[in-house]
Design a protein around this motif. Sequence first.
Motif, mmCIF file in Angstrom:
data_model
loop_
_atom_site.group_PDB
_atom_site.id
_atom_site.type_symbol
_atom_site.label_atom_id
_atom_site.label_comp_id
_atom_site.label_asym_id
_atom_site.label_seq_id
_atom_site.Cartn_x
_atom_site.Cartn_y
_atom_site.Cartn_z
ATOM 1 N N VAL A 329 0.834 -1.199 0.000
ATOM 2 C CA VAL A 329 0.000 0.000 0.000
ATOM 3 C C VAL A 329 0.871 1.251 0.000
ATOM 4 C CG1 VAL A 329 -1.587 1.363 1.409
ATOM 5 C CG2 VAL A 329 -2.002 -1.066 1.065
ATOM 6 N N VAL A 330 1.927 1.257 0.815
ATOM 7 C CA VAL A 330 2.825 2.406 0.858
ATOM 8 C C VAL A 330 3.429 2.657 -0.519
ATOM 9 C CG1 VAL A 330 4.973 3.331 1.820
ATOM 10 C CG2 VAL A 330 3.352 2.147 3.298
ATOM 11 N N GLY A 331 3.896 1.583 -1.174
ATOM 12 C CA GLY A 331 4.488 1.730 -2.502
ATOM 13 C C GLY A 331 3.513 2.294 -3.512
ATOM 14 N N VAL A 332 2.276 1.800 -3.496
ATOM 15 C CA VAL A 332 1.255 2.281 -4.438
ATOM 16 C C VAL A 332 0.889 3.728 -4.148
ATOM 17 C CG1 VAL A 332 -1.165 1.996 -5.120
ATOM 18 C CG2 VAL A 332 0.333 -0.001 -4.958
ATOM 19 N N ASN A 333 0.797 4.078 -2.871
ATOM 20 C CA ASN A 333 0.424 5.451 -2.507
ATOM 21 C C ASN A 333 1.492 6.474 -2.866
ATOM 22 O OD1 ASN A 333 -2.057 4.721 -1.492
ATOM 23 N ND2 ASN A 333 -1.393 4.667 0.641
ATOM 24 N N ARG A 334 2.692 6.032 -3.130
ATOM 25 C CA ARG A 334 3.778 6.959 -3.465
ATOM 26 C C ARG A 334 3.792 7.342 -4.946
ATOM 27 N NH1 ARG A 334 8.255 6.725 0.425
ATOM 28 N NH2 ARG A 334 9.763 7.043 -1.257
ATOM 29 N N VAL A 335 2.936 6.706 -5.766
ATOM 30 C CA VAL A 335 2.978 6.954 -7.203
ATOM 31 C C VAL A 335 1.639 7.499 -7.684
ATOM 32 C CG1 VAL A 335 4.647 5.091 -7.491
ATOM 33 C CG2 VAL A 335 2.224 4.617 -7.875
ATOM 34 N N SER A 336 1.649 8.070 -8.887
ATOM 35 C CA SER A 336 0.417 8.553 -9.512
ATOM 36 C C SER A 336 -0.346 7.378 -10.121
ATOM 37 C CB SER A 336 0.749 9.583 -10.595
ATOM 38 O OG SER A 336 1.630 9.026 -11.560
ATOM 39 N N GLY A 337 -1.607 7.631 -10.491
ATOM 40 C CA GLY A 337 -2.471 6.563 -10.969
ATOM 41 C C GLY A 337 -1.939 5.829 -12.185
ATOM 42 N N ASP A 338 -1.244 6.536 -13.084
ATOM 43 C CA ASP A 338 -0.753 5.892 -14.285
ATOM 44 C C ASP A 338 0.483 5.037 -14.031
ATOM 45 O OD1 ASP A 338 0.641 8.320 -13.739
ATOM 46 O OD2 ASP A 338 1.533 8.233 -15.740
ATOM 47 N N ARG A 339 1.014 5.073 -12.800
ATOM 48 C CA ARG A 339 2.208 4.278 -12.455
ATOM 49 C C ARG A 339 1.887 3.127 -11.514
ATOM 50 N NH1 ARG A 339 6.826 5.097 -15.221
ATOM 51 N NH2 ARG A 339 8.044 4.615 -13.354
#
Length: 408
Positions: A329-339
């Motif tokens: 979750v932390v990794g996903v929250n650090r990026v924009s939607g297209d990443r």
Amino acid sequence: MVTRDEGATESGARLFGRSYLLANGVQLGISIVFISLMTYMALYAVRLFAVSETAAGFAASSFILGAAVVRMALGKFIDVIGRRRTLFIALTVFLLCSLLYPVALSYPALLGVRLLHGAAFGTASTAITAVAISLIPPPRRSEGLGYFGLSATIATAVGPLVAVPMSLYLDPVWMFAFVGGCSLLTLTCLALMRVPERSITAQERAGMWRIRAGDLIDPQALPIALVVLLCSGGYSMIMTYLTPFLVLEDRALAATVFFMIFAVVMMLVRLVAGRLQDTRGDNAVIPATILAFAAALVLLAVSQQWWAVVVSAVLAGVGFGGLLPCLQVVGVNRVSGDRVAIATSTHYLMLDGGIAIGPVVLGPLIALTGYPGLFLAGAVLAVVGVVVYWWVHGRGTATPRHGAGAQH
């Protein structure tokens, strides 16, 4: 533009939509196949081809190698190809590979099937995770990914329970029929699922075949993925060496008990860890789970009592069961939607890398320190993981307000 599933309502409150549950079905099916064959394959290779233990081990782990290689280049292309199309191709190949084992009549042929099967698994697991993330309302992302991770946890318990009796009492064709049935189930779930797609910009399509480092590994997700690498290296000590260690100590039953408790506790922890992360923040969960996992490895190293095996199984289940989805979750929250797809690929690449590399790097310690030194080395990796987490993320994380997720 992303199409919305019934699970992501305008209020953002609903989580358990039909497509989200079907995504869990896909993850469960591919995970059962993965764990079952990992448990089954080494003994199968020895019996069929009379290979050495090292070669038999590679017959099992080559699956992970295939998954890791494909993840390196996959994230960029999932949304370009289309998530449903990617899943259909991957799951079809996954099914075909499940049916190819009986006709792989040489050791090199078996390795070829394993590598291809692993590549299909890596593609499918990365794509279905990206789909699941799109189906989860953002305020409940940690909770939703925690529930999603239960599929792999259930497979950790079901896979060995199926594979071990089949390896002892049934013809191999029954094992391959079982994994073929699980693979067919995943395609059925996909057929019934509404898959959110993201429209590709002209710039993304023009640069589709230009491979840069950022297309393989997301630089924003990488720092936290390094924590995954360290912790999964410690996890590989348990998965690879706990059973031989306990068998050598004439405690084979203890290994069975350990993995049963480990799987059950992982399932229970994932029911609550995500919600706690959403409401209390990353730092309320992640450091404690990593330290619990390190304590489990230390306990395995310093004590040979039955109670120590049970307590270490509980600590390992709390630790690894909680840390893995929370770090994702932390990794996903650090990026924009297209990443998101590339960030997901980065997470799994580090997870696979730790499991594959850990035994190779730390395995030689057995000759120097015995198994206790090996488990202590795994605990050191986990403790280093806490330090890295705090340095790259924890010290700058605010407590979430109104359950809206951590502030990044």
